[in-house]
Design an enzyme around this catalytic site. Structure first.
Site, short mmCIF file in Angstrom:
data_model
loop_
_atom_site.label_atom_id
_atom_site.label_comp_id
_atom_site.label_asym_id
_atom_site.label_seq_id
_atom_site.Cartn_x
_atom_site.Cartn_y
_atom_site.Cartn_z
N GLY A 108 0.86 -1.19 0.00
CA GLY A 108 0.00 0.00 0.00
C GLY A 108 0.88 1.23 0.00
O GLY A 108 1.37 1.65 1.05
N GLY A 163 1.98 4.92 3.19
CA GLY A 163 2.81 3.73 2.95
C GLY A 163 4.17 4.07 2.38
O GLY A 163 5.20 3.57 2.84
N VAL A 193 -3.35 0.49 3.35
CA VAL A 193 -4.34 0.75 2.30
C VAL A 193 -5.58 1.36 2.94
O VAL A 193 -5.69 1.43 4.17
CB VAL A 193 -4.70 -0.54 1.52
N ASN A 248 -6.40 3.59 9.52
CA ASN A 248 -7.38 4.04 10.52
C ASN A 248 -8.58 3.11 10.47
O ASN A 248 -9.65 3.48 9.99
CB ASN A 248 -7.83 5.47 10.23
N SER A 264 0.12 7.81 13.57
CA SER A 264 -0.26 9.23 13.52
C SER A 264 0.92 10.11 13.17
O SER A 264 2.06 9.82 13.50
CB SER A 264 -0.83 9.68 14.87
N ASN A 313 -7.65 10.67 17.48
CA ASN A 313 -8.21 11.54 16.44
C ASN A 313 -9.38 12.36 16.97
O ASN A 313 -9.55 13.53 16.60
CB ASN A 313 -8.67 10.70 15.24
N HIS A 341 -40.46 4.91 36.85
CA HIS A 341 -39.10 4.37 36.73
C HIS A 341 -38.39 4.23 38.08
O HIS A 341 -37.27 3.78 38.12
CB HIS A 341 -38.26 5.26 35.78
P1 NBP Z 1 -5.51 5.94 1.17
O1 NBP Z 1 -6.36 5.80 2.37
O2 NBP Z 1 -5.81 7.04 0.21
O3 NBP Z 1 -5.54 4.54 0.37
C1 NBP Z 1 -4.84 4.39 -0.84
C2 NBP Z 1 -4.17 3.04 -0.88
O4 NBP Z 1 -5.15 1.99 -0.76
C3 NBP Z 1 -3.45 2.80 -2.19
O5 NBP Z 1 -2.27 2.06 -1.97
C4 NBP Z 1 -4.47 1.98 -2.97
O6 NBP Z 1 -3.94 1.19 -3.99
C5 NBP Z 1 -4.98 1.10 -1.87
N1 NBP Z 1 -6.21 0.40 -2.22
C6 NBP Z 1 -7.47 0.85 -2.42
BR1 NBP Z 1 -7.98 2.60 -2.32
N2 NBP Z 1 -8.33 -0.10 -2.74
C7 NBP Z 1 -7.61 -1.23 -2.75
C8 NBP Z 1 -7.93 -2.57 -3.01
N3 NBP Z 1 -9.17 -2.93 -3.28
N4 NBP Z 1 -6.94 -3.50 -2.96
C9 NBP Z 1 -5.68 -3.13 -2.68
N5 NBP Z 1 -5.30 -1.86 -2.42
C10 NBP Z 1 -6.27 -0.92 -2.45
O7 NBP Z 1 -3.96 6.03 1.57
P2 NBP Z 1 -3.25 6.88 2.73
O8 NBP Z 1 -3.78 8.28 2.79
O9 NBP Z 1 -1.81 6.64 2.54
O10 NBP Z 1 -3.73 6.16 4.06
C11 NBP Z 1 -3.51 4.79 4.33
C12 NBP Z 1 -4.17 4.44 5.66
O11 NBP Z 1 -3.57 5.25 6.70
C13 NBP Z 1 -5.66 4.77 5.72
O12 NBP Z 1 -6.31 3.85 6.55
C14 NBP Z 1 -5.71 6.14 6.38
O13 NBP Z 1 -6.92 6.39 7.04
C15 NBP Z 1 -4.55 6.02 7.37
N6 NBP Z 1 -3.94 7.30 7.75
C16 NBP Z 1 -3.77 8.29 6.85
C17 NBP Z 1 -3.16 9.48 7.25
C18 NBP Z 1 -2.93 10.59 6.26
O14 NBP Z 1 -2.48 11.67 6.69
N7 NBP Z 1 -3.18 10.39 4.98
C19 NBP Z 1 -2.74 9.63 8.57
C20 NBP Z 1 -2.90 8.59 9.47
C21 NBP Z 1 -3.50 7.41 9.05
P3 NBP Z 1 -3.92 1.76 -5.50
O15 NBP Z 1 -2.75 2.67 -5.57
O16 NBP Z 1 -3.80 0.55 -6.31
O17 NBP Z 1 -5.23 2.48 -5.71
#
Ligand code: NBP
Length: 486
Positions: A13, A18, A80, A108, A134, A193, A463
């Site tokens: 991911g 990631g 992901v 999350n 985080s 959060n 009650h």
């Molecule tokens: P996203 O939450 O935007 O997810 C994108 C990733 O999910 C890509 O690698 C995408 O692959 C993959 N993905 C999806 Br969408 N559907 C998929 C499927 N069916 N099979 C396999 N892979 C799939 O990414 P992020 O913002 O990096 O966040 C990742 C996690 O971390 C989330 O749970 C988010 O809530 C959490 N988080 C985010 C932050 C932040 O600041 N962004 C902070 C803390 C926690 P693809 O490239 O092939 O579409």
């Protein structure tokens, strides 16, 4: 594949989180294999690893060679989108995994999904962790706060990596600890959060009072927040707020903050926090008010319409245009913000404790405050005080009654009440500060008007009620007695 060419860990991911976490792990000297459903992101990450110092990172376009490139017992961090993508990724990877291997979900995720997956993985002889991460993009790249929960055996397999990858805070160590069993890591991240929502709302209210009632310019606001960031409010959110007021609009006149549409987005963890508070009967009014404020902010068109109706009806935007002593107002707002923040954290911590008791997680609240001191969005000097409060008394019923916090609140309550009164009289909504003050005023009072509510419940619904002077459960025929009197 010879063991020396195997990677220590894998990461699947490669979106914002990631990619940056993989580079962080590689930079700390742990060879890593990476994989993503869309292969262009794999190539992008490999390219970044080269550019950012020839880091030991290898990219794979197919899941099988990715999994086989990792040393046993294999550990794969998954970053992901939460929900179905997590299940799909587990399915893709697990067919190539062997007994004792482990998947860590760093997203999350809803904690019950993690518990369901941990059980399913366990049936296959695989280990599972749900790890809150985080700190956003920057944190992931240079040191996040990590909240791993689930299999302790799995945690031990990668503890050395997590200790190096997490944010490092002088005198208190790496911002990671084994949180507890099951979905506790995700739950703690969710409440983190929710607390973040509360902090942001309280800061926004401080801004509104200073700007609307105190008539501070963006330059003055920048100065005030920068000054606050040197004292008890020192934190990442206060620091970035000061920065925001200094940024000029690159597309026109004035400051950028004044051009940003007043509609707040959200992704769900704040809502889950409030839902959990209700489920567990834990009062979390500051966090709930921050969520409500986001809902109301979303009604932009309705608010524009309502503003016109009330303006036409004779209601001014600022009801009471009184002259205020700016210096005094700034100092009062600082104190109101700090006192409100104590109440908000007391609510979040009590929610975590209630869940810990329900699930038997045995969570250490002081440890949580410690790992939030660096890397994460709510990092603040204030967390040190929270840690010390729980060190003094791990069974503290509420942060409000810790002797140090109790004194701080008493010292600040006049300023707090002045700010809330001024805001109310001016027609400026400060739902977070009001909710915090009401929470404090309810918690600190020996007697509440709940006696009347209980009497009403017994009147219309039989009650029953308890008495303050006699043990037992009582019911009164209130209606009959009232009629007899007539
Ligand atoms: P996203 O939450 O935007 O997810 C994108 C990733 O999910 C890509 O690698 C995408 O692959 C993959 N993905 C999806 Br969408 N559907 C998929 C499927 N069916 N099979 C396999 N892979 C799939 O990414 P992020 O913002 O990096 O966040 C990742 C996690 O971390 C989330 O749970 C988010 O809530 C959490 N988080 C985010 C932050 C932040 O600041 N962004 C902070 C803390 C926690 P693809 O490239 O092939 O579409």
């Amino acid at each position: 594949m010879a063991s020396e060419t195997l990677s220590r860990i894998g990461l699947a991911g490669l979106a914002v989180m990631g990619q940056n976490l993989a580079l962080n792990i590689a930079e700390k000297g742990f060879p890593i294999s990476v994989y993503n459903r869309t292969t262009s992101k794999v190539d992008e990450t490999v390219e970044r690893a080269k550019k950012e110092g020839n880091l030991p990172l290898r990219g794979f376009h197919d899941p099988k060679s990715f999994v086989l490139s990792i040393q046993k017992p294999r550990v794969i961090i998954m970053l992901v989108k939460a929900g179905a993508p997590v299940d799909q990724t587990i399915k893709t990877l697990s067919v190539h995994l062997e007994k004792g291997d482990c998947i860590i979900d760093g997203g999350n995720e809803w904690y019950e999904n993690t518990e369901r997956r941990e059980k399913a993985m366990n049936d296959l002889g695989l280990l599972y962790l749900g790890m809150g991460v985080s700190g956003g993009e920057e944190g992931a790249r240079h040191g996040p706060s990590l909240m791993p929960g689930g299999s302790f055996e799995a945690y031990k397999n990668i503890e050395d990596i997590l200790l190096k990858v997490a944010a490092q805070v002088p005198d208190s160590g790496p911002c990671v600890t084994y949180i507890g069993k099951g979905g506790s890591g995700n739950f703690v991240k969710m409440v983190h959060n929710g607390i973040e929502y509360g902090d942001m709302q309280l800061i926004a209210e401080a801004y509104d009072v200073l700007k609307t009632v105190g008539k501070l310019s963006n330059e003055e606001l920048h100065q005030v927040f920068a000054e606050w960031n040197k004292g008890e409010l020192l934190s990442f959110l206060i620091e970035i707020t000061a920065d925001i007021f200094s940024i000029k609009d690159d597309k026109g006149q004035g400051h950028l903050v004044d051009k940003v549409l007043d509609k707040t987005g959200m992704k769900g963890t704040g809502k889950w926090t409030v839902q959990q508070a209700a489920e567990l009967s834990v009062a979390a009014p500051t966090i709930a008010s921050s969520l409500d404020s986001r809902f109301l902010s979303g009604l932009k068109d309705e608010r524009v319409n309502a503003a016109k109706i009330f303006r036409d009806g004779g209601l001014a935007d600022v009801l009471c245009d009184q002259v205020v002593d700016k210096k005094q107002l700034i100092d009062d707002v600082r104190q109101a913000l700090y006192a409100s923040k104590i109440c908000s954290y007391a609510q979040g911590m009590n929610l975590i404790r209630a869940k810990s008791i329900e699930k038997g997680w045995d969570l250490k609240l002081g440890e949580l405050a410690r790992i939030w001191k660096g890397g994460c969005i709510i990092r603040a000097i204030f967390l040190d005080r929270i840690k010390k409060a729980y060190d003094r008394n791990p069974d503290l019923a509420s942060l409000l009654i810790d002797p140090e916090f109790a004194k701080e609140i008493v010292d600040r309550q006049s300023a707090w009440r002045r700010v809330v009164s001024l805001a109310i009289n001016s027609g400026i909504s400060t739902p977070g500060m009001c909710a915090s003050l009401a929470y404090f005023d309810s918690y600190r009072r020996e007697s509440l008007p709940a006696n009347l509510v209980q009497a009403q419940r017994d009147y219309f619904g039989a009650h029953t009620y308890e008495r303050i002077d006699v043990e037992g459960s009582f019911h009164t025929e209130w209606f009959k007695l009232a009629k007899l009197k007539i």
